[in-house]
Scaffold this motif. Structure first.
Motif, PDB file in Angstrom:
ATOM      1  N   VAL A  66      44.786  -7.889 -14.407  1.00  0.00           N
ATOM      2  CA  VAL A  66      44.041  -8.396 -15.831  1.00  0.00           C
ATOM      3  C   VAL A  66      43.714  -7.115 -16.661  1.00  0.00           C
ATOM      4  N   CYS A  67      42.756  -6.429 -15.943  1.00  0.00           N
ATOM      5  CA  CYS A  67      42.277  -5.190 -16.837  1.00  0.00           C
ATOM      6  C   CYS A  67      43.493  -4.492 -17.306  1.00  0.00           C
TER       7      CYS A  67
ATOM      8  N   VAL B 188      34.531 -17.482 -11.877  1.00  0.00           N
ATOM      9  CA  VAL B 188      33.550 -16.701 -12.288  1.00  0.00           C
ATOM     10  C   VAL B 188      34.120 -15.388 -12.653  1.00  0.00           C
ATOM     11  N   PHE B 189      35.286 -15.183 -12.100  1.00  0.00           N
ATOM     12  CA  PHE B 189      35.919 -13.730 -12.346  1.00  0.00           C
ATOM     13  C   PHE B 189      36.477 -13.862 -13.902  1.00  0.00           C
ATOM     14  N   HIS B 190      37.158 -15.196 -14.026  1.00  0.00           N
ATOM     15  CA  HIS B 190      37.915 -15.390 -15.263  1.00  0.00           C
ATOM     16  C   HIS B 190      36.963 -15.407 -16.458  1.00  0.00           C
ATOM     17  N   ASN B 191      35.685 -16.062 -16.207  1.00  0.00           N
ATOM     18  CA  ASN B 191      34.733 -15.809 -17.159  1.00  0.00           C
ATOM     19  C   ASN B 191      33.884 -14.651 -17.363  1.00  0.00           C
ATOM     20  N   PHE B 192      33.946 -13.826 -16.463  1.00  0.00           N
ATOM     21  CA  PHE B 192      33.706 -12.413 -16.694  1.00  0.00           C
ATOM     22  C   PHE B 192      34.404 -11.717 -17.591  1.00  0.00           C
ATOM     23  N   THR B 193      35.866 -12.133 -17.259  1.00  0.00           N
ATOM     24  CA  THR B 193      36.789 -11.313 -18.432  1.00  0.00           C
ATOM     25  C   THR B 193      36.615 -11.809 -19.859  1.00  0.00           C
TER      26      THR B 193
ATOM     27  N   ASP C 256      38.545 -26.078   1.782  1.00  0.00           N
ATOM     28  CA  ASP C 256      38.589 -24.770   2.596  1.00  0.00           C
ATOM     29  C   ASP C 256      38.588 -23.480   1.502  1.00  0.00           C
ATOM     30  N   SER C 257      39.083 -23.788   0.323  1.00  0.00           N
ATOM     31  CA  SER C 257      39.257 -22.549  -0.630  1.00  0.00           C
ATOM     32  C   SER C 257      38.351 -22.718  -1.563  1.00  0.00           C
ATOM     33  N   ILE C 258      37.263 -23.547  -1.431  1.00  0.00           N
ATOM     34  CA  ILE C 258      36.497 -23.909  -2.706  1.00  0.00           C
ATOM     35  C   ILE C 258      35.897 -22.646  -3.256  1.00  0.00           C
ATOM     36  N   HIS C 259      35.531 -21.815  -2.400  1.00  0.00           N
ATOM     37  CA  HIS C 259      34.849 -20.356  -2.532  1.00  0.00           C
ATOM     38  C   HIS C 259      35.864 -19.437  -3.246  1.00  0.00           C
ATOM     39  N   ALA C 260      37.046 -19.602  -2.742  1.00  0.00           N
ATOM     40  CA  ALA C 260      38.065 -18.617  -3.744  1.00  0.00           C
ATOM     41  C   ALA C 260      38.139 -19.267  -5.058  1.00  0.00           C
ATOM     42  N   ALA C 261      38.330 -20.360  -5.056  1.00  0.00           N
ATOM     43  CA  ALA C 261      38.045 -21.187  -6.388  1.00  0.00           C
ATOM     44  C   ALA C 261      37.076 -20.736  -7.393  1.00  0.00           C
ATOM     45  N   MET C 262      35.999 -20.788  -6.726  1.00  0.00           N
ATOM     46  CA  MET C 262      34.882 -20.303  -7.601  1.00  0.00           C
ATOM     47  C   MET C 262      34.807 -18.818  -8.046  1.00  0.00           C
ATOM     48  N   ALA C 263      35.228 -17.989  -7.089  1.00  0.00           N
ATOM     49  CA  ALA C 263      35.428 -16.508  -7.231  1.00  0.00           C
ATOM     50  C   ALA C 263      36.287 -16.382  -8.518  1.00  0.00           C
ATOM     51  N   ILE C 264      37.581 -17.146  -8.348  1.00  0.00           N
ATOM     52  CA  ILE C 264      38.690 -16.922  -9.633  1.00  0.00           C
ATOM     53  C   ILE C 264      37.912 -17.451 -10.876  1.00  0.00           C
TER      54      ILE C 264
ATOM     55  N   MET D 198      28.590 -10.742 -12.999  1.00  0.00           N
ATOM     56  CA  MET D 198      29.525 -11.777 -12.590  1.00  0.00           C
ATOM     57  C   MET D 198      30.542 -11.372 -11.954  1.00  0.00           C
ATOM     58  N   MET D 199      31.197 -10.083 -11.985  1.00  0.00           N
ATOM     59  CA  MET D 199      32.102  -9.648 -11.146  1.00  0.00           C
ATOM     60  C   MET D 199      31.672  -9.440  -9.522  1.00  0.00           C
ATOM     61  N   VAL D 200      30.130  -9.248  -9.553  1.00  0.00           N
ATOM     62  CA  VAL D 200      29.934  -9.212  -8.147  1.00  0.00           C
ATOM     63  C   VAL D 200      29.557 -10.425  -7.610  1.00  0.00           C
ATOM     64  N   GLU D 201      29.157 -11.416  -8.579  1.00  0.00           N
ATOM     65  CA  GLU D 201      29.093 -12.790  -7.917  1.00  0.00           C
ATOM     66  C   GLU D 201      30.526 -13.380  -7.775  1.00  0.00           C
ATOM     67  N   ALA D 202      31.406 -13.060  -8.286  1.00  0.00           N
ATOM     68  CA  ALA D 202      32.844 -13.394  -7.922  1.00  0.00           C
ATOM     69  C   ALA D 202      33.073 -12.890  -6.450  1.00  0.00           C
TER      70      ALA D 202
END
Lengths: 324, 324
Positions: free
Chosen positions: B140-141, B70-75, B60-68, B110-114
């Protein structure tokens, strides 16, 4: 339904009411700085106009309009780093005034601020709004990437160029209009039509920019006429000229675009005379009018009253009536 | 309910299935590159674990997990530019392998992909998910900004330092857990508790990092022991040492942190001996344990069965059991 002047007042007030945290100061000061440099606020205006086109009140889409304006300013901050630009609207760019690191990070947090504004729209439309916004943002990034890649290539086709300006400039106009339409509860068909209208207007507007850069009246043009020629910028005009040139005109273009040191006035005049021989201005205007006409033809198919359509049509005419 | 190993397999598969456009290649290649450099995938794992903690399926939360993720890698991509870091996980950073401009723009997309991944969560939870994600991203910023500012300051207090690592590192752990909880339909109270748990664990984990950097067994530590000392990094240990030092210990710290040229081994040993005199390791451990205990105390208040709590508790113990 509001007049365009009233919509601009609603926008100005909303922009003045944008609030960012006080701390860390160095992170948030550049946001206020860049947003208050001004600009015509065309993109957020398009959001509001699209909402009123489909019968709802502009205030319904004010948060989406702010998201678009903040996002647009974010792209300016990051583009200015990548383009190594010292000035933006006559003032120091963020990376010049602060530092590149500050410009990167303030830009990042502006993207977050844009998304925060987006999350404030009516939850009924949230998913559609996000999908449109994200697709738009992705397109803008792709356009900037292509624009940078074109600098190092000498085989860019007109088709590739149009695709680049579509992504870098035009999809944001289309996306802004589509957001406004979605929030007004417009049909999917109408939302797509207004998007296509915006994209075609955007391409026409950029082609007009390319023409004006060479042929504008220096007294009425806000910046140096011939700037694109001086910088060898691969605009529609230069690409088309290279496509059509041969013999003497080709030799002249090759020579003048290869000079490292040159007399600015002489270069602008010589390249412009090559353009004139090749009839480039008219070819560019034909292409511009093709996109303008596509935009107007799509706009005519939109299911809304002529009265409601009038604001957007007037704005389009104003945008396209800049002088040569 | 899945085992931790099963959750990691679900994650690995989802990461492998992340799809980005093919073109422009230079924009999207760095994304695949940085995501496939690996890492422990702790943050997306926390999203999935929180969803299962509250009785729903990890998928159920796999998309949110991917968002996190991808966001982490963006940072990481943008932080590496700002920190001028040549290496990430032993490989060239994106700005080193491509260019700074590419790293800026690929990071942006990547931020957009997240955000695109985030928009795929169940629309019922979308507004809450966005609010949590955006607040986390903003934190985080802010943390990165404070971290950079601290480099140029010599009056950073322990309290300011804890606030910085809370923002830079810990809120992302808290935010990841809260997203998983929201998507499982957890109560607002439980979602807040799991957030607090994550933030406190994050602070404890960073303090442990600070301690390990000085006191780890060189044979078991993945990187150079003493790296923070060599770089005069303002960690909890150095800040606390400056707070407590006087006379000879103060003089020694002042001297060794001011040298431009020095013997690495001698500097690490001398500063560590000052830490030992001032009992810094134990003070840091006490602080770390304070945050760990706060985390566990908050966790105990969460309304879920002991069985469902076991995965997160085991993970916490594993994370905190790195050797000194």
């Amino acid at each position: 339904m509001h007049t365009t002047e009233q919509l601009q007042q609603i926008l100005d007030k909303a922009i003045q009411n944008l609030r960012f945290p006080d701390q860390p100061k160095q992170l948030y000061d550049p946001i206020t700085y860049i947003i208050n440099l001004g600009g015509k606020r065309i993109r957020p205006l398009l959001v509001l106009m699209a909402t009123e086109l489909f019968g709802k009140d502009a205030h319904d889409s004010i948060h989406a309009a702010m998201a678009i304006e903040v996002f647009h300013n974010f792209t300016l901050v990051h583009d200015d780093i990548m383009d190594n630009a010292p000035l933006r609207r006559g003032k120091a760019t963020v990376h010049e005034k602060w530092s590149t690191n500050t410009a990167i990070l303030s830009g990042d947090v502006m993207m977050v601020e844009a998304n925060k504004n987006l999350a404030m729209v009516n939850p009924i439309f949230l998913k559609d709004v996000l999908d449109t916004f994200n697709a738009t943002a992705q397109g803008v990034c792709e356009g900037q990437q292509l624009d940078m890649e074109f600098e190092d290539r000498d085989d860019v086709s007109i088709e590739e160029y149009i695709n680049m300006i579509r992504l870098k400039t035009a999809v944001l106009l289309g996306g802004a209009l589509k957001l406004g339409a979605i929030i007004a509860g417009a049909s999917e068909k109408d939302a797509d039509l207004i998007y296509q209208f915006g994209v075609n207007i955007g391409i026409a507007f950029q082609l007009q920019d390319d023409i004006l850069d060479v042929y504008a009246d220096p007294e009425k043009f806000g910046k140096q006429v011939g700037g694109d020629i001086i910088a060898n910028k691969k605009t529609f005009l230069l690409l088309k000229a290279f496509e059509l040139a041969d013999g003497e005109t080709k030799e002249s273009l090759d020579t003048w675009t290869s000079y490292k040191n040159f007399d600015i006035k002489e270069k602008v005049e010589t390249v412009r005379s090559v353009y004139d021989i090749l009839d480039i201005q008219n070819i560019a205007k034909e292409s511009m009018n093709k996109y303008l006409n596509m935009a107007l033809s799509v706009f005519a198919q939109i299911n809304a009253s002529e009265e409601r359509k009038s604001n957007l049509l007037t704005l389009t005419n104003q945008l396209m009536a800049r002088e040569y």
